[in-house]
Write a protein that holds these residues in place. Structure first.
Motif: not given
Length: 383
Positions: A272-278
């Protein structure tokens, strides 16, 4: 007693017996880790041996099948898992504090290859059978001799462990009958032996074997999962997480959830922090594999065999913790053994010794004997 009244022949034989006991004690002390691990292998394979005996009446054949078809492959699998952990520790400690490449015949390239399941699957074994490889191997005779000496010593220790377990499986009943026939008084040794044997089975087969298998499964499963991990959201120190999961399985109630719950939370927060929700799907796969494959399956397989626990959980946990600190790697086996011996000595023998009364095995109660029958160390029995 005057000196002339002493039976000199008996005194000499007592002296010879004392020397023999001292010599055997020294041998066992020098190789205590080997002998203790052999006892662990015996208790780990005895339930399987008892079931094999129902189909194979010959005790030697049944013991050989239990040791070489089941115990030895399991030990090799555990050894491979420890190799993966060793390589990861080597990397995490900046290749100084923990250095398995000091072992003769092991270099960094070979260690990286052997500890990577993906590399092993893609390995071209034909490249090691070339003339150049054989000539280089023959040119480094000293390294070859060092490697042979190191692994030869390990093979001797392994042979002693397996031989001890084999003969305990095959001849354990004879050994118990010998002691109860010539040394037992009023069934004390029988009662003491039953109590110790029951708790040894619980500790070695129910707890330590479960931890070793869980840790091995965890190391291999997590290492394989990391092969398919998406970029930026892999399992951190996968082999160490698997090993810690096995160790945490010794903790009552919560067990290995102490390990994989925080790791799954860390992976989700990192994604979530790295924006890698996928990549959260991989976190879900990790959590599901941890719960089903690493946690539930070993517990379901071994839990039916774990019974008769009569030791305090806190005392057992202290034994697991202090054992390796006091004795080294084999302390996790030796310290619980000493705990069981001390607890049942205090429960069965010590009260009568303190009061000066004749020792009576109050554990040998008619209802007790009806439930489990007389003690026969190593005999075929229901586990």
């Amino acid at each position: 007693m005057p000196f002339n009244d002493v039976d000199r022949s008996r005194a000499v034989w007592w002296g010879v017996g004392g020397l023999l006991v001292a010599a055997l004690t020294y041998v066992v002390y020098s190789f205590v880790g080997t002998f203790v691990f052999g006892v662990f292998i015996y208790y780990a394979t005895r339930p399987v041996y008892n079931r094999i005996r129902r189909r194979i009446p010959q005790p030697s054949v049944a013991a050989a099948v239990a040791i070489f078809a089941l115990a030895l492959p399991a030990m090799l699998l555990v050894g491979y898992a420890l190799l993966i952990v060793a390589n990861q520790l080597y990397d995490l400690t900046n290749r100084g504090v923990f250095d398995p490449t000091r072992i003769p015949g092991i270099d960094q390239e070979l260690l990286d290859t052997l500890s990577d399941p993906e590399a092993i699957l893609a390995l071209d074994w034909g490249q090691y059978l070339t003339v150049d490889t054989i000539s280089r191997l023959a040119g480094s005779v000293s390294n070859v001799l060092d490697a042979v000496a190191f692994f030869g010593t390990g093979a001797i220790h392994l042979f002693v462990m397996l031989a001890l377990a084999f003969y305990l499986l095959r001849d354990g009943g004879r050994l118990s009958r010998f002691f109860t026939r010539f040394a037992d008084q009023n069934g004390v040794i029988q009662a003491y032996g039953r109590a110790v044997d029951r708790d040894y089975r619980s500790i070695f087969f129910g707890n330590i074997l479960n931890a070793m298998l869980t840790g091995t499964i965890g190391v291999i499963v997590y290492s394989l999962l990391n092969v398919a991990a998406p970029a930026g959201n892999h399992i951190p120190a996968a082999a160490l997480v698997g090993l810690l999961a096995g160790v945490a399985s010794l903790v009552p109630i919560v067990g290995m959830k102490l390990v994989y719950f925080p790791v799954a939370g860390f992976m989700a927060i990192r994604a979530a922090a790295n924006g890698d929700v996928g990549t959260l799907w991989f976190v879900a796969v990790f959590a599901l594999a941890s719960f089903v494959v690493v946690d539930t399956i070993p517990d379901l397989v071994l839990r039916p065999y774990v019974s008769g626990r009569s030791l305090h959980v806190g005392a057992v946990m202290l034994a697991y913790t202090l054992g390796p600190l006091l004795f080294g790697w084999y302390g996790i086996f030796l310290m619980p053994m000493l705990l069981v011996l001390a607890v049942h000595f205090a429960r069965i023998v010590l009260p009568e010794l303190l009061t000066g009364e004749p020792i009576k095995p109050y554990a040998v109660d008619p209802s007790y004997l009806t439930a489990e029958g007389p003690f026969r160390f190593g005999d075929v029995e229901e586990e």
